[in-house]
Enzyme design. Structure first.
Site, PDB file in Angstrom:
ATOM      1  N   HIS A   1       0.843  -1.197   0.000  1.00  8.01           N
ATOM      2  CA  HIS A   1       0.000   0.000   0.000  1.00  8.01           C
ATOM      3  C   HIS A   1       0.878   1.246   0.000  1.00  8.01           C
ATOM      4  O   HIS A   1       2.097   1.147   0.109  1.00  8.01           O
ATOM      5  CB  HIS A   1      -0.949   0.004   1.212  1.00  8.01           C
ATOM      6  CG  HIS A   1      -0.244   0.102   2.544  1.00  8.01           C
ATOM      7  ND1 HIS A   1       0.078  -1.006   3.294  1.00  8.01           N
ATOM      8  CD2 HIS A   1       0.209   1.172   3.244  1.00  8.01           C
ATOM      9  CE1 HIS A   1       0.696  -0.617   4.405  1.00  8.01           C
ATOM     10  NE2 HIS A   1       0.791   0.703   4.406  1.00  8.01           N
TER      11      HIS A   1
ATOM     12  N   HIS B   1      -6.030  -1.553   4.632  1.00  8.68           N
ATOM     13  CA  HIS B   1      -5.811  -0.415   3.755  1.00  8.68           C
ATOM     14  C   HIS B   1      -5.023  -0.815   2.513  1.00  8.68           C
ATOM     15  O   HIS B   1      -4.055  -1.555   2.579  1.00  8.68           O
ATOM     16  CB  HIS B   1      -5.160   0.777   4.451  1.00  8.68           C
ATOM     17  CG  HIS B   1      -3.846   0.515   5.148  1.00  8.68           C
ATOM     18  ND1 HIS B   1      -3.498  -0.697   5.662  1.00  8.68           N
ATOM     19  CD2 HIS B   1      -2.806   1.345   5.410  1.00  8.68           C
ATOM     20  CE1 HIS B   1      -2.298  -0.607   6.214  1.00  8.68           C
ATOM     21  NE2 HIS B   1      -1.848   0.618   6.063  1.00  8.68           N
TER      22      HIS B   1
ATOM     23  N   HIS C   1       4.913   7.211   2.474  1.00  8.26           N
ATOM     24  CA  HIS C   1       5.653   5.945   2.354  1.00  8.26           C
ATOM     25  C   HIS C   1       4.981   4.974   1.403  1.00  8.26           C
ATOM     26  O   HIS C   1       3.783   5.031   1.173  1.00  8.26           O
ATOM     27  CB  HIS C   1       5.872   5.271   3.712  1.00  8.26           C
ATOM     28  CG  HIS C   1       4.625   4.732   4.377  1.00  8.26           C
ATOM     29  ND1 HIS C   1       3.888   5.438   5.290  1.00  8.26           N
ATOM     30  CD2 HIS C   1       3.996   3.537   4.266  1.00  8.26           C
ATOM     31  CE1 HIS C   1       2.870   4.705   5.715  1.00  8.26           C
ATOM     32  NE2 HIS C   1       2.895   3.542   5.114  1.00  8.26           N
TER      33      HIS C   1
ATOM     34  N   HIS D   1       1.373  -0.065  14.976  1.00 15.98           N
ATOM     35  CA  HIS D   1       0.417   1.018  14.775  1.00 15.98           C
ATOM     36  C   HIS D   1      -0.874   0.679  15.530  1.00 15.98           C
ATOM     37  O   HIS D   1      -1.290  -0.479  15.546  1.00 15.98           O
ATOM     38  CB  HIS D   1       0.002   1.118  13.305  1.00 15.98           C
ATOM     39  CG  HIS D   1       1.060   1.597  12.368  1.00 15.98           C
ATOM     40  ND1 HIS D   1       1.807   2.733  12.585  1.00 15.98           N
ATOM     41  CD2 HIS D   1       1.470   1.106  11.182  1.00 15.98           C
ATOM     42  CE1 HIS D   1       2.633   2.910  11.560  1.00 15.98           C
ATOM     43  NE2 HIS D   1       2.463   1.934  10.697  1.00 15.98           N
TER      44      HIS D   1
ATOM     45  N   TYR E   1       9.115   2.144   9.992  1.00 17.02           N
ATOM     46  CA  TYR E   1       9.278   3.160   8.960  1.00 17.02           C
ATOM     47  C   TYR E   1      10.768   3.449   8.836  1.00 17.02           C
ATOM     48  O   TYR E   1      11.436   3.670   9.851  1.00 17.02           O
ATOM     49  CB  TYR E   1       8.600   4.472   9.344  1.00 17.02           C
ATOM     50  CG  TYR E   1       7.101   4.538   9.226  1.00 17.02           C
ATOM     51  CD1 TYR E   1       6.393   3.779   8.303  1.00 17.02           C
ATOM     52  CD2 TYR E   1       6.390   5.407  10.050  1.00 17.02           C
ATOM     53  CE1 TYR E   1       5.012   3.895   8.204  1.00 17.02           C
ATOM     54  CE2 TYR E   1       5.012   5.520   9.951  1.00 17.02           C
ATOM     55  CZ  TYR E   1       4.334   4.759   9.035  1.00 17.02           C
ATOM     56  OH  TYR E   1       2.979   4.884   8.942  1.00 17.02           O
TER      57      TYR E   1
ATOM     58  N   GLU F   1       8.021   1.378   4.327  1.00 14.13           N
ATOM     59  CA  GLU F   1       7.585   0.659   5.519  1.00 14.13           C
ATOM     60  C   GLU F   1       7.759  -0.833   5.284  1.00 14.13           C
ATOM     61  O   GLU F   1       7.505  -1.327   4.178  1.00 14.13           O
ATOM     62  CB  GLU F   1       6.102   0.967   5.785  1.00 14.13           C
ATOM     63  CG  GLU F   1       5.508   0.166   6.949  1.00 14.13           C
ATOM     64  CD  GLU F   1       4.046   0.508   7.237  1.00 14.13           C
ATOM     65  OE1 GLU F   1       3.274   0.703   6.280  1.00 14.13           O
ATOM     66  OE2 GLU F   1       3.676   0.568   8.430  1.00 14.13           O
TER      67      GLU F   1
HETATM   68 FE   LIG Z   1       1.696   1.912   5.934  1.00 14.17          FE
END
Ligand SMILES: [Fe+2]
Ligand code: FES
Lengths: 309, 104
Positions: free
Chosen positions: A154, A201, A216, A248, A257, A267
């Site tokens: 992503h 996501h 990122h 997260h 990151y 990431e």
């Molecule tokens: Fe991410």
């Protein structure tokens, strides 16, 4: 869930200040597979378990950042329909002919109100993951070369007008908001985490004054152990780490990151969860967003908010 | 192989000084010793937050993004500290800012 329409993130094209150094980094430190180079000098890579010819493309440039981010759609009929749906929604589109990118069919490109170039395409050559389609093993040797993410997963992009950008993705392209972040003082949502699939996501966008910025590109690993192994390899190769290894709160992924040699953040992550389309979105308030970013410490890292390319 | 040398870096605003090797950037040298003063971001010459003006001293500058360093900047020694390697003692002024997200 049945998957149709837009299926998945399919390629990111990112600018590098020193191409040779970048090829070494992405091939031997991150551990992507180099799959080709084109006449424009772009270098193509894929993660070891991706079956399409390429998912991550780099080129030499005098500044860092993102050229464009593309999604694979189900088929050519879907591509044509989404193109006309975009135009009916008032979004200008452009066709880029098949073959402009190696082993990739015709692309439909549009610019979002956040100033990013997004693309849709229906065709990219199947090259496989190094194992046969009949009686395959669980993983090929390439799965242990470098950090070795199995796919490009992503992107998180920064720019203005994220609410309008979200409308295009949700109302035209079939995405849904899985999580979002409220801005400070009731300013409205400042970030959307959107899915076109079973993932928490496929694309995330954050409100930011400058258009077209890259926060990122994310590469997926299959265990927390491998996130820690990635951290060891980053230390060994002196890769500057921004945040992590940590978890997260937003999307619940475990993560690091870090920055490539040109300052583009990437990431390496694992985990998260698999939402269904009927699930209600999760909201993060600005006051608690520190935990959304870095759950254990709750620290709202300055670099997360202000360092982009 | 060229001989590695060590030079003194001074951050003008705060008077902070540290010893920086000739094979490490001004930013890296600062961070390795736990010093502060120059904002730190990508360490790759891409994000622009570590911008400094070298007000005195000599250095070698490596590739950095033209989004943040113009030709005029280069002429005036306004550069990204993560890509500047000292070849003498140097003094810098911090001119880069952490640009603020609308969320702040
Ligand atoms: Fe991410
Ligand atoms: S820290 Fe990003 S340009 Fe120096």
């Amino acid at each position: 869930m049945a998957m149709s329409g837009v299926m998945r993130p399919g390629h990111a094209c990112v600018r590098m200040l020193d191409l040779d150094e970048a090829v070494h980094f992405y091939r031997d430190v991150l551990g992507l597979q180099e799959t080709g180079r084109d006449k424009q000098g772009r270098v193509y890579f894929k993660g070891w378990d991706e079956r399409d010819h390429n998912s991550f493309v780099i080129r030499q440039a005098d500044k860092a950042g993102l050229d464009f981010f593309g999604f694979r759609v189900l088929d050519v009929a879907t591509l044509n329909k989404l193109d006309s749906d975009l135009r009916a929604f008032g979004v200008a589109t452009e066709r880029i002919p098949a073959g402009d990118m190696l082993e990739t069919g015709e692309r439909v490109r549009f610019e979002s109100p956040s100033g990013h170039l997004y693309e849709l395409y229906a065709e990219k050559t199947h090259v496989g993951n190094g194992m046969p389609l009949v009686n395959p093993g669980p993983w090929p040797d390439a799965a242990e070369h470098g950090i070795a993410p199995f796919r490009m997963d992503h992107a998180l992009l920064y720019g203005p007008n994220v609410a309008k950008t979200k409308e295009i993705f949700t109302q035209v392209l079939g995405f849904r908001v899985v999580e979002y972040v409220e801005g400070p003082g009731g300013a409205g949502p400042a970030a959307f985490f959107m899915s076109c699939s079973h993932k928490a996501h496929d694309l995330a966008i954050v409100e930011y004054p400058e258009p077209g910025k890259l926060h990122h590109i994310s590469f997926r690993l299959d265990s927390w152990e491998k996130v820690l192994r990635a951290a060891d390899l980053m230390g060994r190769n002196k890769v500057p780490i921004d945040i992590g290894p940590t978890r997260h709160g937003v999307t619940r992924g475990t993560t690091i990151y870090a920055w490539d040699r040109s300052g583009n953040r990437f990431e390496t992550f694992c985990g998260s969860y698999e939402p269904y389309p009927d699930w209600q979105p999760i909201k993060w308030t600005w006051e608690e967003f520190g935990h959304g970013l870095d759950y254990p410490t709750g620290k709202l890292h300055e670099t997360f908010l202000s360092v982009v390319t | 192989m060229s001989e590695q040398k060590i030079f003194e870096v001074t951050i003008n605003e705060t008077g902070v000084t540290y010893r920086c090797r000739s094979d490490e950037s001004l930013l890296h040298g600062m961070e390795r010793l736990g010093k502060r003063g120059i904002p730190s971001g990508c360490r790759g010459g891409g994000c622009g937050v570590c911008k400094v003006e070298v007000v005195c001293g000599d250095y070698v500058a490596r590739t950095m993004s033209c989004d943040h360093v113009s030709d005029d900047d280069r002429c005036h020694h306004r550069l990204l500290a993560c890509k500047v390697y000292p070849t003498s003692d140097v003094t810098v002024e911090v001119i880069g800012k952490m640009r603020k997200n609308v969320c702040r």
